[in-house]
Scaffold this motif. Structure first.
Motif, PDB file in Angstrom:
ATOM      1  N   ARG A  27       0.829  -1.215   0.000  1.00 25.19           N
ATOM      2  CA  ARG A  27       0.000   0.000   0.000  1.00 25.19           C
ATOM      3  C   ARG A  27       0.857   1.255   0.000  1.00 25.19           C
ATOM      4  O   ARG A  27       0.538   2.221  -0.675  1.00 25.19           O
ATOM      5  N   ALA A  28       1.937   1.253   0.789  1.00 24.64           N
ATOM      6  CA  ALA A  28       2.726   2.468   0.974  1.00 24.64           C
ATOM      7  C   ALA A  28       3.532   2.843  -0.269  1.00 24.64           C
ATOM      8  O   ALA A  28       3.580   4.024  -0.628  1.00 24.64           O
ATOM      9  N   LEU A  29       4.158   1.885  -0.905  1.00 26.15           N
ATOM     10  CA  LEU A  29       5.012   2.215  -2.047  1.00 26.15           C
ATOM     11  C   LEU A  29       4.229   2.799  -3.224  1.00 26.15           C
ATOM     12  O   LEU A  29       4.593   3.860  -3.733  1.00 26.15           O
ATOM     13  N   PRO A  30       3.150   2.156  -3.655  1.00 23.17           N
ATOM     14  CA  PRO A  30       2.375   2.780  -4.733  1.00 23.17           C
ATOM     15  C   PRO A  30       1.770   4.121  -4.298  1.00 23.17           C
ATOM     16  O   PRO A  30       1.683   5.057  -5.096  1.00 23.17           O
ATOM     17  N   GLY A  31       1.395   4.227  -3.026  1.00 19.24           N
ATOM     18  CA  GLY A  31       0.845   5.490  -2.540  1.00 19.24           C
ATOM     19  C   GLY A  31       1.882   6.599  -2.562  1.00 19.24           C
ATOM     20  O   GLY A  31       1.597   7.731  -2.958  1.00 19.24           O
ATOM     21  N   LEU A  58      14.979   2.643  -1.905  1.00 17.06           N
ATOM     22  CA  LEU A  58      14.341   1.461  -1.323  1.00 17.06           C
ATOM     23  C   LEU A  58      14.393   0.277  -2.280  1.00 17.06           C
ATOM     24  O   LEU A  58      14.282  -0.862  -1.856  1.00 17.06           O
ATOM     25  N   ALA A  59      14.563   0.573  -3.564  1.00 23.95           N
ATOM     26  CA  ALA A  59      14.523  -0.468  -4.593  1.00 23.95           C
ATOM     27  C   ALA A  59      15.861  -1.154  -4.807  1.00 23.95           C
ATOM     28  O   ALA A  59      15.946  -2.058  -5.630  1.00 23.95           O
ATOM     29  N   SER A  65      10.804  -4.035 -10.099  1.00 27.18           N
ATOM     30  CA  SER A  65       9.822  -3.199  -9.422  1.00 27.18           C
ATOM     31  C   SER A  65       9.944  -3.393  -7.918  1.00 27.18           C
ATOM     32  O   SER A  65      10.557  -4.342  -7.439  1.00 27.18           O
ATOM     33  N   LEU A  66       9.337  -2.477  -7.178  1.00 33.59           N
ATOM     34  CA  LEU A  66       9.379  -2.565  -5.728  1.00 33.59           C
ATOM     35  C   LEU A  66       8.372  -3.563  -5.182  1.00 33.59           C
ATOM     36  O   LEU A  66       8.678  -4.334  -4.299  1.00 33.59           O
ATOM     37  N   GLU A  70       3.572  -2.920  -9.422  1.00 32.23           N
ATOM     38  CA  GLU A  70       2.979  -1.658  -9.002  1.00 32.23           C
ATOM     39  C   GLU A  70       3.874  -0.445  -9.261  1.00 32.23           C
ATOM     40  O   GLU A  70       3.411   0.599  -9.678  1.00 32.23           O
ATOM     41  N   VAL A  71       5.151  -0.548  -8.931  1.00 34.23           N
ATOM     42  CA  VAL A  71       6.069   0.586  -9.025  1.00 34.23           C
ATOM     43  C   VAL A  71       7.322   0.160  -9.792  1.00 34.23           C
ATOM     44  O   VAL A  71       8.289  -0.301  -9.207  1.00 34.23           O
TER      45      VAL A  71
END
Length: 142
Positions: A27-31, A58-59, A65-66, A70-71
């Motif tokens: 939830r946090a990374l895409p947000g 962070l990656a 992707s993370l 998503e990211v």
């Protein structure tokens, strides 16, 4: 995260997000990426660039992707670089208009999130030298 402050939630992880559960990260990374995109759409390039650079940090060690798809990491790098280039244009405009201190501040913003950016490094060094020379000349005038 209930208020949508994803960057603050991720910031609690310190140097890495490894302590978080997969659910929180999903939830946090895409947000956080969405917050970066929002800053970018508002032309807040320094803040957006810092957000994308933080997510890239962070990656480290991830391949594409993370979190799932998503990211995507290449998108984070592209967005960070876009922000840096927009700030380079702004700094060059300030520089050409004789606003050396403003240009220096703009290039320092780039280096805060992209310290390896050669254009900002060179422009900053040149502008600092010119500003120092101008201040020295101003002291010499009667």
């Amino acid at each position: 995260m209930s208020q949508g402050d994803y960057l603050a939630a991720l910031g609690l992880a310190g140097d890495s997000a490894k302590g978080y559960s997969a659910e929180i990260l999903s939830r946090a990374l895409p947000g956080a990426y969405g917050q970066g995109e929002e800053m970018l759409s508002k032309e807040h390039y320094a803040e957006a660039g810092a957000t994308f650079a933080y997510l890239l940090s962070l990656a480290k060690g991830e391949k594409t992707s993370l979190v799932g798809d998503e990211v995507p990491i290449e998108e984070l790098a592209r967005q960070r670089d876009f922000c840096a280039e927009q700030l380079m244009v702004q700094g060059m405009t300030e520089y050409r208009n004789g606003l050396l201190e403003e240009a220096i501040g703009t290039w320092e913003q780039i280096l805060a999130f992209s310290p390896e950016h050669e254009g900002a490094q060179k422009s900053l060094a040149t502008s600092r030298t010119q500003l120092a020379n101008l201040k020295a000349l101003a002291k010499e005038e009667p």
